[in-house]
Design a protein around this motif. Structure first.
Motif, PDB file in Angstrom:
ATOM      1  N   VAL A 261     -14.910 -22.923  -1.336  1.00  0.00           N
ATOM      2  CA  VAL A 261     -14.958 -24.563  -1.196  1.00  0.00           C
ATOM      3  C   VAL A 261     -15.733 -24.932  -0.157  1.00  0.00           C
ATOM      4  O   VAL A 261     -16.535 -25.780  -0.388  1.00  0.00           O
ATOM      5  CB  VAL A 261     -13.338 -24.869  -0.931  1.00  0.00           C
ATOM      6  N   LEU A 262     -15.544 -24.308   0.863  1.00  0.00           N
ATOM      7  CA  LEU A 262     -16.534 -24.790   2.045  1.00  0.00           C
ATOM      8  C   LEU A 262     -18.190 -24.921   1.712  1.00  0.00           C
ATOM      9  O   LEU A 262     -18.862 -25.730   2.122  1.00  0.00           O
ATOM     10  CB  LEU A 262     -16.197 -24.164   3.323  1.00  0.00           C
ATOM     11  N   ASP A 263     -18.496 -23.850   1.031  1.00  0.00           N
ATOM     12  CA  ASP A 263     -19.792 -23.739   0.715  1.00  0.00           C
ATOM     13  C   ASP A 263     -20.477 -24.356  -0.698  1.00  0.00           C
ATOM     14  O   ASP A 263     -21.321 -24.294  -1.177  1.00  0.00           O
ATOM     15  CB  ASP A 263     -20.218 -22.022   0.594  1.00  0.00           C
ATOM     16  N   GLY A 264     -19.306 -25.092  -0.985  1.00  0.00           N
ATOM     17  CA  GLY A 264     -19.660 -25.876  -2.580  1.00  0.00           C
ATOM     18  C   GLY A 264     -19.701 -25.012  -3.662  1.00  0.00           C
ATOM     19  O   GLY A 264     -20.221 -25.537  -4.621  1.00  0.00           O
ATOM     20  N   GLU A 265     -19.129 -23.862  -3.700  1.00  0.00           N
ATOM     21  CA  GLU A 265     -19.469 -23.011  -4.632  1.00  0.00           C
ATOM     22  C   GLU A 265     -17.996 -22.970  -5.616  1.00  0.00           C
ATOM     23  O   GLU A 265     -18.221 -22.643  -6.873  1.00  0.00           O
ATOM     24  CB  GLU A 265     -19.630 -21.444  -4.124  1.00  0.00           C
ATOM     25  N   ARG A 266     -16.946 -23.520  -5.239  1.00  0.00           N
ATOM     26  CA  ARG A 266     -15.705 -23.580  -5.956  1.00  0.00           C
ATOM     27  C   ARG A 266     -15.052 -24.850  -5.927  1.00  0.00           C
ATOM     28  O   ARG A 266     -15.355 -25.491  -4.551  1.00  0.00           O
ATOM     29  CB  ARG A 266     -14.727 -22.481  -5.910  1.00  0.00           C
ATOM     30  N   SER A 267     -14.349 -25.584  -6.595  1.00  0.00           N
ATOM     31  CA  SER A 267     -13.564 -26.861  -6.370  1.00  0.00           C
ATOM     32  C   SER A 267     -12.272 -26.549  -5.621  1.00  0.00           C
ATOM     33  O   SER A 267     -11.686 -25.353  -5.874  1.00  0.00           O
ATOM     34  CB  SER A 267     -13.473 -27.443  -7.596  1.00  0.00           C
ATOM     35  N   GLY A 268     -11.830 -27.493  -4.983  1.00  0.00           N
ATOM     36  CA  GLY A 268     -10.538 -27.378  -4.318  1.00  0.00           C
ATOM     37  C   GLY A 268      -9.426 -26.975  -5.166  1.00  0.00           C
ATOM     38  O   GLY A 268      -8.531 -26.158  -5.044  1.00  0.00           O
ATOM     39  N   PRO A 269      -9.301 -27.778  -6.429  1.00  0.00           N
ATOM     40  CA  PRO A 269      -8.254 -27.806  -7.336  1.00  0.00           C
ATOM     41  C   PRO A 269      -8.169 -26.412  -8.017  1.00  0.00           C
ATOM     42  O   PRO A 269      -7.130 -25.879  -8.493  1.00  0.00           O
ATOM     43  CB  PRO A 269      -8.532 -28.723  -8.419  1.00  0.00           C
ATOM     44  N   ASP A 270      -9.356 -25.840  -8.306  1.00  0.00           N
ATOM     45  CA  ASP A 270      -9.594 -24.492  -8.696  1.00  0.00           C
ATOM     46  C   ASP A 270      -8.855 -23.536  -7.904  1.00  0.00           C
ATOM     47  O   ASP A 270      -8.086 -22.438  -8.092  1.00  0.00           O
ATOM     48  CB  ASP A 270     -11.079 -24.178  -8.964  1.00  0.00           C
ATOM     49  N   VAL A 271      -9.367 -23.777  -6.407  1.00  0.00           N
ATOM     50  CA  VAL A 271      -8.613 -22.542  -5.576  1.00  0.00           C
ATOM     51  C   VAL A 271      -7.043 -22.887  -5.348  1.00  0.00           C
ATOM     52  O   VAL A 271      -6.353 -21.848  -5.351  1.00  0.00           O
ATOM     53  CB  VAL A 271      -9.217 -22.706  -4.242  1.00  0.00           C
ATOM     54  N   VAL A 272      -6.624 -24.092  -5.702  1.00  0.00           N
ATOM     55  CA  VAL A 272      -5.252 -24.046  -5.559  1.00  0.00           C
ATOM     56  C   VAL A 272      -4.647 -23.364  -6.913  1.00  0.00           C
ATOM     57  O   VAL A 272      -3.553 -22.843  -6.581  1.00  0.00           O
ATOM     58  CB  VAL A 272      -4.875 -25.736  -5.653  1.00  0.00           C
ATOM     59  N   ALA A 273      -5.169 -23.541  -7.990  1.00  0.00           N
ATOM     60  CA  ALA A 273      -4.761 -23.067  -8.948  1.00  0.00           C
ATOM     61  C   ALA A 273      -4.663 -21.384  -8.654  1.00  0.00           C
ATOM     62  O   ALA A 273      -3.600 -20.672  -9.251  1.00  0.00           O
ATOM     63  CB  ALA A 273      -5.438 -23.362 -10.325  1.00  0.00           C
ATOM     64  N   GLU A 274      -5.543 -20.882  -8.203  1.00  0.00           N
ATOM     65  CA  GLU A 274      -5.542 -19.433  -7.914  1.00  0.00           C
ATOM     66  C   GLU A 274      -4.556 -19.135  -6.784  1.00  0.00           C
ATOM     67  O   GLU A 274      -3.892 -18.091  -6.926  1.00  0.00           O
ATOM     68  CB  GLU A 274      -6.897 -18.845  -7.106  1.00  0.00           C
ATOM     69  N   LEU A 275      -4.321 -19.894  -5.857  1.00  0.00           N
ATOM     70  CA  LEU A 275      -3.301 -19.742  -4.795  1.00  0.00           C
ATOM     71  C   LEU A 275      -1.932 -19.772  -5.398  1.00  0.00           C
ATOM     72  O   LEU A 275      -1.091 -18.945  -5.070  1.00  0.00           O
ATOM     73  CB  LEU A 275      -3.242 -20.625  -3.596  1.00  0.00           C
ATOM     74  N   ARG A 276      -1.612 -20.568  -6.516  1.00  0.00           N
ATOM     75  CA  ARG A 276      -0.391 -20.669  -7.251  1.00  0.00           C
ATOM     76  C   ARG A 276      -0.297 -19.272  -7.750  1.00  0.00           C
ATOM     77  O   ARG A 276       0.861 -18.727  -7.865  1.00  0.00           O
ATOM     78  CB  ARG A 276      -0.459 -21.533  -8.241  1.00  0.00           C
ATOM     79  N   ARG A 277      -1.390 -18.647  -8.510  1.00  0.00           N
ATOM     80  CA  ARG A 277      -1.166 -17.285  -9.067  1.00  0.00           C
ATOM     81  C   ARG A 277      -0.936 -16.293  -8.189  1.00  0.00           C
ATOM     82  O   ARG A 277      -0.099 -15.173  -8.223  1.00  0.00           O
ATOM     83  CB  ARG A 277      -2.311 -17.092 -10.016  1.00  0.00           C
TER      84      ARG A 277
END
Length: 304
Positions: A261-277
């Motif tokens: 996310v910091l490097d602009g390679e992924r979106s925050g919401p996408d990471v949130v979805a991964e964290l939920r999993r």
């Protein structure tokens, strides 16, 4: 200034071998820039970590991580005061102060201020900067408007401002140990029962709803604070340090996700979805959105 991904200290009572192996993997695989180490919750745990502390610090430093030593959150006995003074005699590594007594002893010396010290207003930041602080980690319960105000003031003072973006939010610390009491034990004869709960002991309401998590003398949120979707806003506010608090899961994967996310390679919401999993634990961002801390609010569009 390039954003920094920080790994806070392990808060839980993990077996020393697991604790050492955790940091070995962080050193070798986790894309974090800075690591804070030390037992900060219960002084009774510290002697178990002491034999491997130098090894852990050396491994992290050799991997290019910036290593900080953390002071305890609460110091309440002569023995603990002596131990803290001994810790602060180390001048080879920078210190993160988590107690007002540590701040007094660190005056005039370069140090960071941890999220367990109540930094709630601009006057506090000015006072901290004047005493030698170079970085301040803001309390987890601050809403976005307050974070923005504090970030602006901190930047003007030359402070590197930090916000916790993952992990259980620290809520309180006590001189008494509820973890021991819940098992019918006293703090002095606790039998280290907190070690049975490597991610904290869940506490429920009378009607059975998950409410909090207890870690020895510490009270934490039940859910994991997750501000991946708010990181663009935090960057726009001037926040430059982003803290991950270790939990009982794959923290290397967590670190890689937040780095992306910091490097602009992924979106925050996408990471949130991964964290939920990944977590199986509710995610929370309510404090940031000026709501009940337990809530998770959909993040607004990134700041311009």
């Amino acid at each position: 200034m390039k954003p920094t991904l920080t790994l806070g200290p392990v808060l839980f009572n993990w077996p020393v071998q697991r604790w050492r192996d955790f940091y070995a993997r962080i050193a070798d695989e986790a894309p974090v820039d800075a690591v804070v180490v030390g037992e900060i919750v219960c002084s009774k745990r510290a002697p178990f970590l002491a034999p491997v502390m130098d090894e852990v610090i050396g491994r992290l430093a050799a991997a290019g991580k910036e290593v900080w030593l953390a002071t305890p959150i609460l110091v309440g006995s002569d023995r603990e005061r002596t131990a803290m003074r001994d810790l602060l005699e180390c001048d080879l590594l920078p210190m993160e102060a988590n107690d007002m007594g540590a701040l007094a002893l660190l005056e005039g010396r370069r140090h960071a201020v941890g999220p367990f010290i109540n930094s709630y207003n601009e006057a506090t930041l000015a006072w901290l900067a004047g005493r030698g602080a170079v970085a301040v980690s803001l309390p987890a319960e601050l809403p976005a408007a307050a974070v923005a105000t504090m970030a602006k003031m901190g930047t003007a003072l030359g402070l590197s401002m930090e916000v916790q973006v993952f992990g259980r939010a620290p809520l309180a610390i006590s001189a008494r140990c509820y973890h021991a009491r819940a098992h019918g034990l006293h703090k002095d004869g606790c039998q280290f029962v907190c070690g049975n709960d490597p991610d904290g002991m869940p506490v429920s309401t009378v009607d059975g709803q998950p409410f909090l998590s207890v870690n020895g003398t510490q009270t934490l949120s039940h859910g994991y604070l997750a501000l991946a979707a708010e990181m663009d806003r935090l960057l726009a506010m001037g926040i430059r340090r982003f803290r991950l608090s270790p939990q009982d899961l794959d923290m290397v994967a967590v670190a890689k996700a937040f780095r992306a996310v910091l490097d602009g390679e992924r979106s925050g919401p996408d990471v949130v979805a991964e964290l939920r999993r990944m977590t199986g634990v509710p995610l929370e961002n309510g404090f940031f959105h000026n709501m009940a801390g337990v809530a998770y609010a959909g993040a607004p569009a990134p700041a311009a």
